[in-house]
Structure formats: C-alpha cells, structure tokens
Design a protein around this motif. Structure first.
Motif, PDB file in Angstrom:
ATOM      1  N   GLY A 144       0.776  -1.230   0.000  1.00 29.62           N
ATOM      2  CA  GLY A 144       0.000   0.000   0.000  1.00 29.62           C
ATOM      3  C   GLY A 144       0.805   1.277   0.000  1.00 29.62           C
ATOM      4  O   GLY A 144       0.229   2.370   0.052  1.00 29.62           O
ATOM      5  N   ARG A 145       2.133   1.177  -0.060  1.00 32.11           N
ATOM      6  CA  ARG A 145       2.949   2.394  -0.053  1.00 32.11           C
ATOM      7  C   ARG A 145       2.761   3.187  -1.344  1.00 32.11           C
ATOM      8  O   ARG A 145       2.620   2.614  -2.427  1.00 32.11           O
ATOM      9  N   GLN A 146       2.756   4.514  -1.218  1.00 35.17           N
ATOM     10  CA  GLN A 146       2.664   5.388  -2.392  1.00 35.17           C
ATOM     11  C   GLN A 146       4.053   5.524  -2.993  1.00 35.17           C
ATOM     12  O   GLN A 146       4.752   6.513  -2.788  1.00 35.17           O
ATOM     13  N   ASP A 147       4.449   4.506  -3.726  1.00 39.20           N
ATOM     14  CA  ASP A 147       5.803   4.466  -4.261  1.00 39.20           C
ATOM     15  C   ASP A 147       5.789   3.729  -5.592  1.00 39.20           C
ATOM     16  O   ASP A 147       5.081   2.735  -5.752  1.00 39.20           O
ATOM     17  N   LEU A 148       6.585   4.225  -6.521  1.00 40.47           N
ATOM     18  CA  LEU A 148       6.667   3.614  -7.842  1.00 40.47           C
ATOM     19  C   LEU A 148       7.084   2.151  -7.763  1.00 40.47           C
ATOM     20  O   LEU A 148       6.610   1.309  -8.523  1.00 40.47           O
ATOM     21  N   ARG A 149       7.951   1.829  -6.825  1.00 36.46           N
ATOM     22  CA  ARG A 149       8.526   0.490  -6.741  1.00 36.46           C
ATOM     23  C   ARG A 149       7.915  -0.356  -5.636  1.00 36.46           C
ATOM     24  O   ARG A 149       8.524  -1.325  -5.205  1.00 36.46           O
ATOM     25  N   ALA A 150       6.722   0.003  -5.172  1.00 36.11           N
ATOM     26  CA  ALA A 150       6.128  -0.718  -4.044  1.00 36.11           C
ATOM     27  C   ALA A 150       5.937  -2.201  -4.364  1.00 36.11           C
ATOM     28  O   ALA A 150       6.326  -3.070  -3.581  1.00 36.11           O
ATOM     29  N   ALA A 151       5.333  -2.518  -5.507  1.00 36.87           N
ATOM     30  CA  ALA A 151       5.081  -3.919  -5.853  1.00 36.87           C
ATOM     31  C   ALA A 151       6.380  -4.671  -6.078  1.00 36.87           C
ATOM     32  O   ALA A 151       6.563  -5.798  -5.594  1.00 36.87           O
ATOM     33  N   GLU A 152       7.314  -4.069  -6.802  1.00 33.83           N
ATOM     34  CA  GLU A 152       8.599  -4.704  -7.091  1.00 33.83           C
ATOM     35  C   GLU A 152       9.382  -4.976  -5.818  1.00 33.83           C
ATOM     36  O   GLU A 152       9.923  -6.077  -5.619  1.00 33.83           O
ATOM     37  N   ASP A 153       9.432  -3.987  -4.932  1.00 30.33           N
ATOM     38  CA  ASP A 153      10.183  -4.134  -3.687  1.00 30.33           C
ATOM     39  C   ASP A 153       9.511  -5.138  -2.757  1.00 30.33           C
ATOM     40  O   ASP A 153      10.191  -5.900  -2.060  1.00 30.33           O
ATOM     41  N   THR A 154       8.182  -5.165  -2.749  1.00 23.68           N
ATOM     42  CA  THR A 154       7.463  -6.122  -1.915  1.00 23.68           C
ATOM     43  C   THR A 154       7.769  -7.547  -2.356  1.00 23.68           C
ATOM     44  O   THR A 154       8.065  -8.425  -1.524  1.00 23.68           O
ATOM     45  N   LEU A 155       7.711  -7.801  -3.656  1.00 23.10           N
ATOM     46  CA  LEU A 155       8.006  -9.147  -4.148  1.00 23.10           C
ATOM     47  C   LEU A 155       9.442  -9.544  -3.845  1.00 23.10           C
ATOM     48  O   LEU A 155       9.721 -10.695  -3.485  1.00 23.10           O
ATOM     49  N   ARG A 156      10.362  -8.597  -3.935  1.00 26.44           N
ATOM     50  CA  ARG A 156      11.766  -8.897  -3.621  1.00 26.44           C
ATOM     51  C   ARG A 156      11.930  -9.312  -2.162  1.00 26.44           C
ATOM     52  O   ARG A 156      12.630 -10.271  -1.843  1.00 26.44           O
TER      53      ARG A 156
END
Length: 666
Positions: free
Chosen positions: A503-515
């Motif tokens: 839920g972070r307002q960040d361009l890379r939220a999904a990418e960083d979460t999966l990492r």
C-alpha cells in the motif's frame, strides 16, 4: 633565504583537477612542476595546489609540454604521495558517472578513492607466490538454461553478460564463488558488489574457502580508515585480485578486470546517499561496458531495470526451467476470495494471523522446524492513529510519525526528531484515544509468544540482527533483509502486514514487496520437504500471484511494460530537481533543454524527502521532474550539469539538488 624554483626540464606543465565541489569549478587547471618534483609528479598522484589563495587537494591528471593558459602559472605546492591512486580505468569511470548523473568529478572521486593513510601507504606491498588454479565444478550452474555456457565463457575471458535468476534455496554465495574462481583461473580480476555487511561476510567466506584469502579484499563502510586504505591499496598494487564490498567498492581499482558481479540490485542500500547519488548497479554496468568484461546481476527477484537490460539485448537470461523451479520452491498459500474460504475461516480477511497461517506454523513446529515470521516494521508500535477519526498521529514539531517504543512506555515518541509527546490529542477531532496503525516486530514477538507458549521466540531486526538459527522448533520474527538463515531451511514462513508494503505510495512498491517476500521464501524448505509460505494477502493481487507461481521474470516484464505506458523509469530517464522555487526556475531558464525534454510540476517536496543542503529551514522547497526518452539521458544530464555550473558561478540563488533516475520520485 628564498630558493628560486625552476620548471622541470621535460613536460613542465601538470594538469590538475582540484577537489572543489562547486559545479562551475569542475574543470582542470594547469600548474608548473618544479624540477625537484618532476620524478614524483606522475599522473594519478595526489597533490596540493594553491587556488584563490588557499591550499586545496587535487589529483594530477597528466603532464604536458604546453598550456592553454595565457597568464602566469603557479607551481604545485606539494606532491602528497608518489602512489598513483587514480588509475586510467577509474578516471574514465569517474568521468562517465559524473556525466551520467549530472554531478561533479570531485564528488565522484570522494566516493571512489578513500582518504590517504600515510602510515599504511609506507608499508611495502606483500609478495605472493603465483596463484594456483582452483578446482571448480560447474555442474550446479547446469540447473540454469545457458549456465554451463556462461561458465565456459568466463573461462575463455569472453564478455558474457547475464541477469541470473537464483532458484529458491540456492546457495547464491557458492555460485558466485564458482564464477569468481573460474575468472581468476583465466588470469583476470573480479569485482563483486553486495548490499550490506552480512552479504559481504557470506560471499567472502565462500570465496576464501576456494582460494588464498590474501588475494581477496573485503571493502565496506564499517572498516576503520587504516584498515580500509590498507585493503584498497592491496587492490591498487595488484596483490588482491578479487574485491568484495558494498556500494563504494564498485570503484575499486581492480587490475585487468574480467567479471563484475552484483547481487540483489533492488536493495535501497546500493544507492549512494551523497551527490551525485549514483546507483551501484548503473556504475557496475558502466564499468563492465568500459572494460569489455563479463557481468552478472543476480537475485531471487528481478527489478524492472534488470529486465530492461535483458530486453535490450545487453544481457541474457540465466533462468532455470519451470520444472526445476517447481521442485525447489516451497508451497505458497494466500487468502482466497471465495464463499467456501469465507465459510471455513470467516475472520481470515480481518485477522492479522488467519487460521491458515497458524496451522502452517503449528505443523512446522510439531516437526521440530523453525518458523520465520516476516514483519515489515521494526520496534513495538511504529505508527499510531486517532482511534476515532483514523487520522495518522504526527509530531507537532516536525510532522514526523509518532510511535510507541514499548509496552510500558509512558509517552509516545516521534520517530524523526525523538521528542516525547506528553499530551497526545488528535489535531482533527480532538480525541485523545489512539490505535495502532502498524504493529512492529517486538509487539509481534510478544503476541506469538502467547500464541505458542513454551516455544522459543527469536527477534532479528534493528540493532539486534541474528545471523543464523539452529534446526529446532522456534518462532523467528524478523524485519525484511535481516532474516536469519536456518540450518536445513525453515519449515514455514508467515508474511504478515502485507498491506503495509503493497500500500505504499511508491513507484517500486510492488517490485520491492516481491523482492522482500522472495528473499524470505527462499529460506524455506521445498514443497517436497514440507516447506510452506503463507502470505497474508488476497491471492488475486498480481504481486501475490507472482510469488505463488514463483515468477519474478514475468512480474518484472509486466512492471517494465506498465512503466513504459505511463512514462516512468526505466522506460524513460527522469531528472528530479529539488530546491527553492526561484532557484529551480532560474536553473531551468538557463538550461538549454532539448525539445523532447518534458518538465512535470512543480509540486511540494514530499514529506519523506530530505531538504536540499544549503536551504534555510523556513524557505519553501519544490520538486520539479524532467522526463527524457531512453536515448536522451546523457544529453539531459549534460544540459542540467551545465546549467548548475552557470547558477553556481552567479551566486544569486540557493543550490538545487539534481538527481537522475532516483529510486523514489514521489
């Protein structure tokens, strides 16, 4: 008695780059070399020169017979050391990084070359016997399509470049150590860059198990000045042929470099927090390109930037077949959105620990295996909100988030400025009741200790990081990035509070979460051995689906396509300008931006961003974005770099912070 100085007989002019960080002085200046200095004043050495009446440090770039300067030249004040610390290859890399990130060479040089330590420098270099080739079994690389061919290319000193998708449970340090040994056997050097000290220690142990430790140098920020300079000198002098280190090690002067390795390029710690804010991945790839050597970007997950390298053809994929991935991956379970699932566990969508997670933990503990619980935030209760209107509780002094340090803490504390808030009251509705927005690792450990009485609970995070845990029943609560390694793997992993990451307002939220999820799930046993990962999030979310299928490549491909559709990096280049309104607009007015450069904004500086240096606390700060096509990055950086030099020379506005392709834009 005054001694008359005479210029050197041969090549009496030294071209010097002073270590001046103001943009308009980022250029070379000519000085005379005295006759008695001539032998010591060689390209690459440190010197001291007089500049505008004060003594400054500098690097001697070249010796010349003539000069372009029309006036009288001054002499070099001193040759600080005869050690040529700025090599030709590092100088080319520094020039390229400064051009790529619109920075000054002096700033990049401070990152590339550590401060001198005279006592260490005076010690003679070590003399080592010829390197005996290490035995390397390339079989483990055969699990990846093209892996055996890649190792063969390293043995033949070919410039093979790959993005390596490590299998779940893969001993990544052992694989990189094998690639290192093969490259060293071919007579060439190796540079390996990893995110943190724990990764440095892991890779160093794997590499030195195969070769003489005297030929391996570990460089990291935690070393003292003398130790760091001693190790760096061993690389410069050719004693150490393998460098393993954190982000600044990417500039290490490895002679005849044959392989550049970088592990987990999505980690934030690979970005330099000082200007010009280079990313170690980009510097490493620049270096591999300049040296025409092999390169590997490895990780359990994949960034959109790494996928862009594959799509462009600059690197190729090193990915295992789907059948191999399925045999090595644990079973991944998420929350189902069906009537049957709701009937079976009505509280699954609201409970922090649903029944499926508790069942997986109990099964692993009954099998005498440890259970990993990943929690996004450290501390006790790191974020609070009003219990009545749900407004986030913020500090009255700095607007930072308020937190509860512990169960028995009398007051809440600001996470930014550290001030106690004695009389907490909501600024919107006036209520003095609060609720937890996010539960931290220590509070989670308390809750799990009550849920599993008699079971050992281990916490890893913050200042207390646990490296490894034994193979026995225990609950291990860890924040992302500091999960301990378990002998034989974890029996289960529970990924909690997933909304806090997604839920972070960040361009890379999904990418960083999966990492972060994949890094934790990779520590779990395979499905055949009973390993289970429970992600407390809806299974329909694309990022959750990528984890269930263990498909980081497909997720990175989708991320790259999505960013291309909306014009965000890495599909384009993005320059971020932070400063006062007058300073930003003045810089843009003086910049000869190409027609295709698209300004976006301005907007207020985001709460999470640091204020630029040199701007008074009471002055407003704005952020302006400039978007450029993929092939226009260098031209955009050059225009901004020139404009920054013009603004610096005028001295009429505050400095503007320029960042090219930063990780966090909004």
């Amino acid at each position: 008695m005054t001694t008359t100085r005479r210029p050197a007989e041969h090549e009496p002019v030294a071209r010097v780059l002073p270590m001046l960080t103001v943009p308009h002085l980022d250029r070379e200046f000519d000085y005379l070399v005295a006759d008695e200095q001539s032998d010591d004043a060689q390209p690459g050495v440190r010197v001291k020169v007089r500049f505008h009446g004060r003594m400054v440090d500098g690097f001697l770039l070249e010796r010349r017979s003539d000069t372009d300067h029309v006036g009288k030249l001054g002499y070099l004040e001193k040759v600080v050391s005869t050690e040529a610390v700025l090599t030709h290859d590092v100088r080319r890399l520094v020039d390229a990084v400064a051009a790529r990130y619109a920075g000054t060479r002096a700033d990049v040089l401070r990152l590339a070359i550590p401060p001198r330590h005279a006592t260490v420098e005076k010690r003679p270099p070590d003399r080592l016997e010829p390197y005996p080739p290490a035995e390397v079994d390339p079989t483990p690389w055969s699990a990846y399509s093209g892996g055996a061919q890649f190792i063969a290319a390293l043995a033949e000193s070919r410039a093979a470049r790959a993005v390596w998708q490590a299998l779940p449970g893969e001993a990544w340090a052992q694989r990189l150590a094998e690639a290192t040994a093969v490259t060293l056997n071919s007579g060439r050097g190796v540079l390996a860059v990893v995110p943190d000290q724990r990764d440095v220690d892991t890779l160093y142990a794997a590499v030195t198990a195969r070769m003489d430790p005297a030929r391996v140098s570990a460089l990291s920020a935690g070393l003292g000045p003398a130790q760091r300079y001693r190790r760096w000198l061993s690389v410069l002098r050719g004693t150490a042929r393998v460098v393993i280190g954190t982000r600044s090690a990417v500039f290490a002067p490895v002679a005849d470099i044959g392989l550049v390795l970088l592990w987990d390029d999505g980690d934030d710690s690979l970005v330099e927090p000082r200007g010009p804010y280079p990313h170690a991945r980009e510097v490493a790839m620049l270096r591999a390109h300049q040296a025409r050597c092999a390169a590997v970007l490895g990780g359990y997950a994949r960034t959109a930037e790494a996928q862009a390298l594959v799509r462009s053809g600059w690197a190729h994929d090193l990915v295992a077949a789907r059948q191999m991935v399925r045999s090595r991956a644990p079973r991944v379970v998420a929350l189902e959105d069906s009537a049957y699932a709701q009937e079976r566990d009505p509280a699954a969508r609201t409970a922090r620990l649903p029944t499926v997670a508790l069942d997986a933990a109990r099964s692993a503990l009954n099998a005498d295996a440890p259970v990993l619980v990943q929690v996004p935030r450290r501390g006790y209760v790191p974020a609070l909100a009003c219990a009545k209107c749900r407004t986030v509780a913020r500090c009255r002094h700095c607007t930072g988030p308020l937190s509860l340090p512990g169960r028995d803490s009398p007051h809440v504390v600001c996470r930014w400025c550290g001030r106690d808030e004695v009389a907490l009251r909501c600024g919107r509705c006036g209520s003095d009741a609060v609720r937890a927005v996010v539960v931290g690792a220590r509070r989670t450990a308390e809750e799990l200790g009550r849920a599993f009485p008699g079971t050992t609970v281990v916490t890893s995070g913050g200042d207390h990081v646990v490296a490894a845990v034994p193979q026995r029943a225990a609950v291990v609560v860890a924040t992302p990035g500091v999960e301990p390694v378990a002998e034989g793997g974890y029996g289960a992993a529970l990924l909690l509070d997933c909304w806090a990451l997604l839920g972070r307002q960040d361009l890379r939220a999904a990418e960083d979460t999966l990492r972060r999820w994949m890094a934790a799930a990779a520590l779990v046993r395979s499905r055949a051995d009973g390993g289970t990962v429970v992600v407390v999030a809806e299974s329909a979310i694309p990022t959750v689906q990528a984890l269930i299928r263990w498909d980081p490549v497909g997720h990175a491909e989708a991320e790259l396509d999505a960013r291309g559709e909306v014009g965000l990096p890495p599909a384009v280049h993005m320059a971020v300008l932070d400063g006062t309104p007058d300073a930003v607009h003045t810089l843009l007015d003086s910049a000869a931006l190409p027609d295709w450069a698209a300004p976006l904004g301005p907007v207020d500086l985001p709460f999470t961003a640091r204020r630029p240096a040199g701007v008074a606390p009471d002055q407003p700060v704005i952020r302006m974005l400039i978007r450029a096509p993929r092939d226009g990055g260098l031209e955009l950086a050059a225009a901004l770099r020139k404009a920054a030099a013009v603004s610096s020379a005028r001295h009429d506005t505050e400095p503007v912070r320029i960042q090219i392709d930063p990780l966090h834009i909004g």
